[in-house]
Design a protein around this motif. Sequence first.
Motif, PDB file in Angstrom:
ATOM      1  N   ASP A   1     -27.069 -16.992   7.132  1.00  0.00           N
ATOM      2  CA  ASP A   1     -26.062 -17.341   7.836  1.00  0.00           C
ATOM      3  C   ASP A   1     -25.289 -16.183   8.428  1.00  0.00           C
TER       4      ASP A   1
ATOM      5  N   TYR B   1     -24.017 -14.860  12.144  1.00  0.00           N
ATOM      6  CA  TYR B   1     -22.706 -14.579  12.521  1.00  0.00           C
ATOM      7  C   TYR B   1     -22.601 -13.190  12.938  1.00  0.00           C
TER       8      TYR B   1
ATOM      9  N   VAL C   1     -22.316 -21.084  14.023  1.00  0.00           N
ATOM     10  CA  VAL C   1     -23.470 -20.907  13.071  1.00  0.00           C
ATOM     11  C   VAL C   1     -23.899 -22.359  12.608  1.00  0.00           C
ATOM     12  N   LEU C   2     -22.943 -23.027  12.355  1.00  0.00           N
ATOM     13  CA  LEU C   2     -23.161 -24.746  11.875  1.00  0.00           C
ATOM     14  C   LEU C   2     -23.894 -25.395  13.049  1.00  0.00           C
TER      15      LEU C   2
ATOM     16  N   ARG D   1     -27.561 -24.266  13.493  1.00  0.00           N
ATOM     17  CA  ARG D   1     -28.219 -24.955  12.485  1.00  0.00           C
ATOM     18  C   ARG D   1     -28.597 -26.428  12.876  1.00  0.00           C
TER      19      ARG D   1
ATOM     20  N   TRP E   1     -18.195 -19.017  12.737  1.00  0.00           N
ATOM     21  CA  TRP E   1     -18.857 -19.718  11.633  1.00  0.00           C
ATOM     22  C   TRP E   1     -19.067 -21.192  12.178  1.00  0.00           C
TER      23      TRP E   1
ATOM     24  N   LYS F   1     -23.304 -16.581   3.029  1.00  0.00           N
ATOM     25  CA  LYS F   1     -23.418 -17.852   3.388  1.00  0.00           C
ATOM     26  C   LYS F   1     -22.204 -18.729   4.246  1.00  0.00           C
ATOM     27  N   ASN F   2     -22.330 -19.460   4.868  1.00  0.00           N
ATOM     28  CA  ASN F   2     -21.164 -20.088   5.729  1.00  0.00           C
ATOM     29  C   ASN F   2     -20.481 -20.843   4.585  1.00  0.00           C
TER      30      ASN F   2
END
Length: 206
Positions: A115, A119, A153-154, A157, A150, A59-60
């Motif tokens: 996540d 990544y 990735v946020l 989302r 990362w 996970k992030n």
Amino acid sequence: MKAWKIVLFMVIALLVGGAIYLAVLVRRGFSARDNPSRLEAFAAQIAKSLAVPATYRMKNAYAPTTENLREGEEHFADHCAICHANDGSGDTLFGKGLYPKPPDMRTAETQNKADGVLYYTIENGVRLSGMPAFGPASGKELGTSDAETWKLVLFIRHLPQITSEELEEMKKLNPKTEADRAEEKEEEEFLNGGEAPKAPTQGHQH
């Protein structure tokens, strides 16, 4: 019918079907303008799932704070939007020319991925597609740091909830073309008392 005959029949059917499909592809060509067939899309999906090691199901570690999302937005606008568009739709000149086309990252196909999968995709790219590797091994200039990846990735989302105000901000962060720079220079000269800037050529987009 005996079991071995059934197996033999299935193998022959698969070989014949594969040969016919290959002949159709050769006749049609492998243009990047075509959309992948269902079989190609299925094969690509299997290849993507196999390409990501199980160790990347993490996970992030970065929280979706305003600052982290802003940094992810800036990096996305500068590095990713040229193919994926600011809103993640993939509806860009470069995106339309890729084969397979970039996915719409606002949909479940991307949003349901772990996540770590997102990544890994950013860091290592995807073979047989237009997605390059942006990790350190891809070169110092293009490589992204661990934190930057990362935060990307946020931001990915966040794409389904992106606002029109954010999209306007991102336009200012997109890389400028030579035509954009020339137009800005003309506008600046006009504001300083020079001649009026020329009208943009047809088809030019910001």
